[in-house]
Design a protein around this motif. Structure first.
Motif, PDB file in Angstrom:
ATOM      1  N   ILE A   1       0.843  -1.204   0.000  1.00 38.81           N
ATOM      2  CA  ILE A   1       0.000   0.000   0.000  1.00 38.81           C
ATOM      3  C   ILE A   1       0.875   1.250   0.000  1.00 38.81           C
ATOM      4  O   ILE A   1       0.648   2.200  -0.755  1.00 38.81           O
ATOM      5  CB  ILE A   1      -0.955   0.010   1.215  1.00 38.81           C
ATOM      6  CG1 ILE A   1      -2.004  -1.099   1.077  1.00 38.81           C
ATOM      7  CG2 ILE A   1      -1.629   1.376   1.356  1.00 38.81           C
ATOM      8  CD1 ILE A   1      -2.859  -1.283   2.319  1.00 38.81           C
ATOM      9  N   ARG A   2       1.915   1.225   0.826  1.00 38.72           N
ATOM     10  CA  ARG A   2       2.808   2.382   0.926  1.00 38.72           C
ATOM     11  C   ARG A   2       3.619   2.579  -0.354  1.00 38.72           C
ATOM     12  O   ARG A   2       3.748   3.695  -0.865  1.00 38.72           O
ATOM     13  CB  ARG A   2       3.752   2.204   2.118  1.00 38.72           C
ATOM     14  CG  ARG A   2       4.638   3.416   2.407  1.00 38.72           C
ATOM     15  CD  ARG A   2       5.471   3.232   3.646  1.00 38.72           C
ATOM     16  NE  ARG A   2       6.606   2.341   3.412  1.00 38.72           N
ATOM     17  CZ  ARG A   2       6.696   1.094   3.857  1.00 38.72           C
ATOM     18  NH1 ARG A   2       5.702   0.578   4.565  1.00 38.72           N
ATOM     19  NH2 ARG A   2       7.763   0.367   3.624  1.00 38.72           N
ATOM     20  N   LEU A   3       4.144   1.475  -0.892  1.00 41.28           N
ATOM     21  CA  LEU A   3       5.018   1.566  -2.060  1.00 41.28           C
ATOM     22  C   LEU A   3       4.278   2.048  -3.308  1.00 41.28           C
ATOM     23  O   LEU A   3       4.773   2.908  -4.040  1.00 41.28           O
ATOM     24  CB  LEU A   3       5.671   0.209  -2.336  1.00 41.28           C
ATOM     25  CG  LEU A   3       6.669  -0.312  -1.294  1.00 41.28           C
ATOM     26  CD1 LEU A   3       7.226  -1.661  -1.723  1.00 41.28           C
ATOM     27  CD2 LEU A   3       7.791   0.680  -1.059  1.00 41.28           C
ATOM     28  N   VAL A   4       3.105   1.467  -3.572  1.00 42.22           N
ATOM     29  CA  VAL A   4       2.406   1.813  -4.818  1.00 42.22           C
ATOM     30  C   VAL A   4       1.951   3.269  -4.824  1.00 42.22           C
ATOM     31  O   VAL A   4       1.763   3.862  -5.890  1.00 42.22           O
ATOM     32  CB  VAL A   4       1.192   0.883  -5.074  1.00 42.22           C
ATOM     33  CG1 VAL A   4       1.655  -0.550  -5.254  1.00 42.22           C
ATOM     34  CG2 VAL A   4       0.149   0.995  -3.971  1.00 42.22           C
ATOM     35  N   GLN A   5       1.783   3.854  -3.652  1.00 36.05           N
ATOM     36  CA  GLN A   5       1.400   5.259  -3.593  1.00 36.05           C
ATOM     37  C   GLN A   5       2.598   6.184  -3.774  1.00 36.05           C
ATOM     38  O   GLN A   5       2.432   7.375  -4.033  1.00 36.05           O
ATOM     39  CB  GLN A   5       0.686   5.544  -2.267  1.00 36.05           C
ATOM     40  CG  GLN A   5      -0.669   4.850  -2.164  1.00 36.05           C
ATOM     41  CD  GLN A   5      -1.344   5.036  -0.809  1.00 36.05           C
ATOM     42  OE1 GLN A   5      -0.689   5.061   0.227  1.00 36.05           O
ATOM     43  NE2 GLN A   5      -2.658   5.178  -0.814  1.00 36.05           N
TER      44      GLN A   5
ATOM     45  N   HIS B   1       6.216   3.214 -16.888  1.00 37.10           N
ATOM     46  CA  HIS B   1       6.266   1.770 -17.089  1.00 37.10           C
ATOM     47  C   HIS B   1       5.943   0.985 -15.811  1.00 37.10           C
ATOM     48  O   HIS B   1       6.292  -0.185 -15.693  1.00 37.10           O
ATOM     49  CB  HIS B   1       7.635   1.361 -17.642  1.00 37.10           C
ATOM     50  CG  HIS B   1       7.907   1.917 -19.001  1.00 37.10           C
ATOM     51  ND1 HIS B   1       7.048   1.713 -20.066  1.00 37.10           N
ATOM     52  CD2 HIS B   1       8.916   2.694 -19.478  1.00 37.10           C
ATOM     53  CE1 HIS B   1       7.531   2.337 -21.137  1.00 37.10           C
ATOM     54  NE2 HIS B   1       8.648   2.929 -20.807  1.00 37.10           N
ATOM     55  N   ILE B   2       5.290   1.649 -14.888  1.00 39.53           N
ATOM     56  CA  ILE B   2       4.742   0.993 -13.688  1.00 39.53           C
ATOM     57  C   ILE B   2       3.250   1.285 -13.664  1.00 39.53           C
ATOM     58  O   ILE B   2       2.835   2.432 -13.855  1.00 39.53           O
ATOM     59  CB  ILE B   2       5.406   1.505 -12.400  1.00 39.53           C
ATOM     60  CG1 ILE B   2       6.901   1.186 -12.407  1.00 39.53           C
ATOM     61  CG2 ILE B   2       4.744   0.897 -11.165  1.00 39.53           C
ATOM     62  CD1 ILE B   2       7.666   1.753 -11.220  1.00 39.53           C
ATOM     63  N   VAL B   3       2.443   0.264 -13.471  1.00 38.17           N
ATOM     64  CA  VAL B   3       0.999   0.445 -13.533  1.00 38.17           C
ATOM     65  C   VAL B   3       0.556   1.506 -12.526  1.00 38.17           C
ATOM     66  O   VAL B   3       1.027   1.539 -11.383  1.00 38.17           O
ATOM     67  CB  VAL B   3       0.261  -0.894 -13.301  1.00 38.17           C
ATOM     68  CG1 VAL B   3       0.345  -1.342 -11.849  1.00 38.17           C
ATOM     69  CG2 VAL B   3      -1.177  -0.813 -13.768  1.00 38.17           C
ATOM     70  N   LYS B   4      -0.321   2.402 -12.961  1.00 38.63           N
ATOM     71  CA  LYS B   4      -0.794   3.473 -12.084  1.00 38.63           C
ATOM     72  C   LYS B   4      -1.788   2.927 -11.054  1.00 38.63           C
ATOM     73  O   LYS B   4      -2.694   2.166 -11.401  1.00 38.63           O
ATOM     74  CB  LYS B   4      -1.486   4.565 -12.910  1.00 38.63           C
ATOM     75  CG  LYS B   4      -0.574   5.328 -13.840  1.00 38.63           C
ATOM     76  CD  LYS B   4      -1.379   6.334 -14.664  1.00 38.63           C
ATOM     77  CE  LYS B   4      -0.508   7.041 -15.680  1.00 38.63           C
ATOM     78  NZ  LYS B   4      -1.316   7.950 -16.540  1.00 38.63           N
TER      79      LYS B   4
ATOM     80  N   ILE C   1       4.909  -2.572 -15.231  1.00 44.24           N
ATOM     81  CA  ILE C   1       5.253  -3.491 -14.147  1.00 44.24           C
ATOM     82  C   ILE C   1       4.125  -3.492 -13.115  1.00 44.24           C
ATOM     83  O   ILE C   1       3.592  -2.435 -12.762  1.00 44.24           O
ATOM     84  CB  ILE C   1       6.560  -3.076 -13.454  1.00 44.24           C
ATOM     85  CG1 ILE C   1       7.688  -2.911 -14.472  1.00 44.24           C
ATOM     86  CG2 ILE C   1       6.949  -4.085 -12.377  1.00 44.24           C
ATOM     87  CD1 ILE C   1       8.097  -4.172 -15.160  1.00 44.24           C
ATOM     88  N   ILE C   2       3.754  -4.679 -12.628  1.00 41.02           N
ATOM     89  CA  ILE C   2       2.694  -4.781 -11.628  1.00 41.02           C
ATOM     90  C   ILE C   2       3.156  -5.610 -10.425  1.00 41.02           C
ATOM     91  O   ILE C   2       4.232  -6.196 -10.444  1.00 41.02           O
ATOM     92  CB  ILE C   2       1.413  -5.428 -12.211  1.00 41.02           C
ATOM     93  CG1 ILE C   2       1.701  -6.871 -12.684  1.00 41.02           C
ATOM     94  CG2 ILE C   2       0.845  -4.591 -13.331  1.00 41.02           C
ATOM     95  CD1 ILE C   2       0.443  -7.664 -13.014  1.00 41.02           C
ATOM     96  N   ASP C   3       2.332  -5.654  -9.419  1.00 45.03           N
ATOM     97  CA  ASP C   3       2.425  -6.527  -8.241  1.00 45.03           C
ATOM     98  C   ASP C   3       3.685  -6.291  -7.410  1.00 45.03           C
ATOM     99  O   ASP C   3       4.694  -6.980  -7.561  1.00 45.03           O
ATOM    100  CB  ASP C   3       2.331  -7.997  -8.639  1.00 45.03           C
ATOM    101  CG  ASP C   3       1.936  -8.872  -7.441  1.00 45.03           C
ATOM    102  OD1 ASP C   3       1.992  -8.375  -6.298  1.00 45.03           O
ATOM    103  OD2 ASP C   3       1.555 -10.027  -7.656  1.00 45.03           O
TER     104      ASP C   3
END
Length: 248
Positions: A47-51, A57-60, A137-139
């Motif tokens: 949660i912290r990282l994706v925000q 090239h990283i999924v929004k 990139i995802i996950d």
């Protein structure tokens, strides 16, 4: 609308905004399925990282919603599917096409590393391709922050893409394990197969820790050299990501 994928800790659904009609992907994590503190910490880290991550090239991730029972990651929908399926469909990629995809992947991971973030689960299933052949990139379920003077020891991700130091239970800083996984991805793109493959995990781990693999003679000398330098067992001698980016 439908299930379109499976993340580290939950399913991914295709959804549509009622007012605008925009399609999004929603990763849904049921808290009841998270059974220990390690998994809970991993989800909180994600949660912290994706925000924090914002790269083409990283999924929004548009939003993260949470209630008493569920966590929802509201993300952009990438219609083209997984790099894994693209490789299978085409049997293998030409060096020219693989280079285009790989440069995009490198750009995203270099951005992560410069922000002290490692992915730790890089594989073709976690690389999406949109309708314009743009990689996403995802996950980041196994993602973490790293420090040059500190070590991690967690084994995570797919065994087929895991670095030797990980499966041997050795400590690592972080970026070097992503470089190994990127080497496996590059090999998979240009050959249509995995460098290390065995039906039993002990046999697979033996192949990885001894770097027992064959590079087809059809590959160019430069590409062969790059793969070998990325799939170097000794992490201290393994090529750095900055050197991979500078390679031909």
């Amino acid at each position: 609308m439908e299930t379109i994928g499976q993340g580290t800790f939950g399913k991914v659904k295709l959804a549509q905004h009622v007012a605008t009609g925009e399609k999004v992907a929603i990763k849904i994590i049921e808290k009841a399925s998270v059974t220990n503190d390690t998994q809970r910490n991993s989800i909180q880290r994600e949660i912290r990282l994706v925000q924090l991550l914002h790269h083409r090239h990283i999924v929004k991730v548009y939003n993260v919603l949470e209630d008493a029972s569920t966590v929802y990651f509201i993300m952009e929908f990438v219609a083209g599917g997984e790099l894994f399926d693209y490789i299978v469909e085409n049997l293998s990629l030409s060096e020219w096409e693989a280079r285009i995809f790989f440069r995009q992947i490198l750009s995203a991971i270099d951005y992560c590393h410069k922000n002290s973030i490692i992915h730790r689960d890089l594989k073709p299933e976690n690389v999406l391709i949109d309708s314009n052949k743009c990689v996403k990139i995802i996950d980041f379920g196994f993602g973490n922050t790293f420090h040059r003077d500190k070590f991690l020891s967690t084994f995570c991700g797919s065994p087929f893409y895991a670095a030797p130091e990980m499966i041997a239970g050795k400590r690592y800083v972080g970026p070097e394990v992503d470089v190994w996984s990127l080497g496996v991805i590059l090999y998979a793109m240009v050959t249509g197969s995995l460098p290390f493959d065995a039906p039993a995990l002990p046999d697979l781990f033996k192949l990885i820790t001894n770097a027992q693999y064959k590079i087809p003679s059809k590959l160019s000398p430069d590409l062969t050299d790059l793969i070998r330098r990325m799939l170097t067992v000794d992490a201290k001698r393994r090529i750095k990501l900055s050197e991979v980016i500078k390679s031909k």
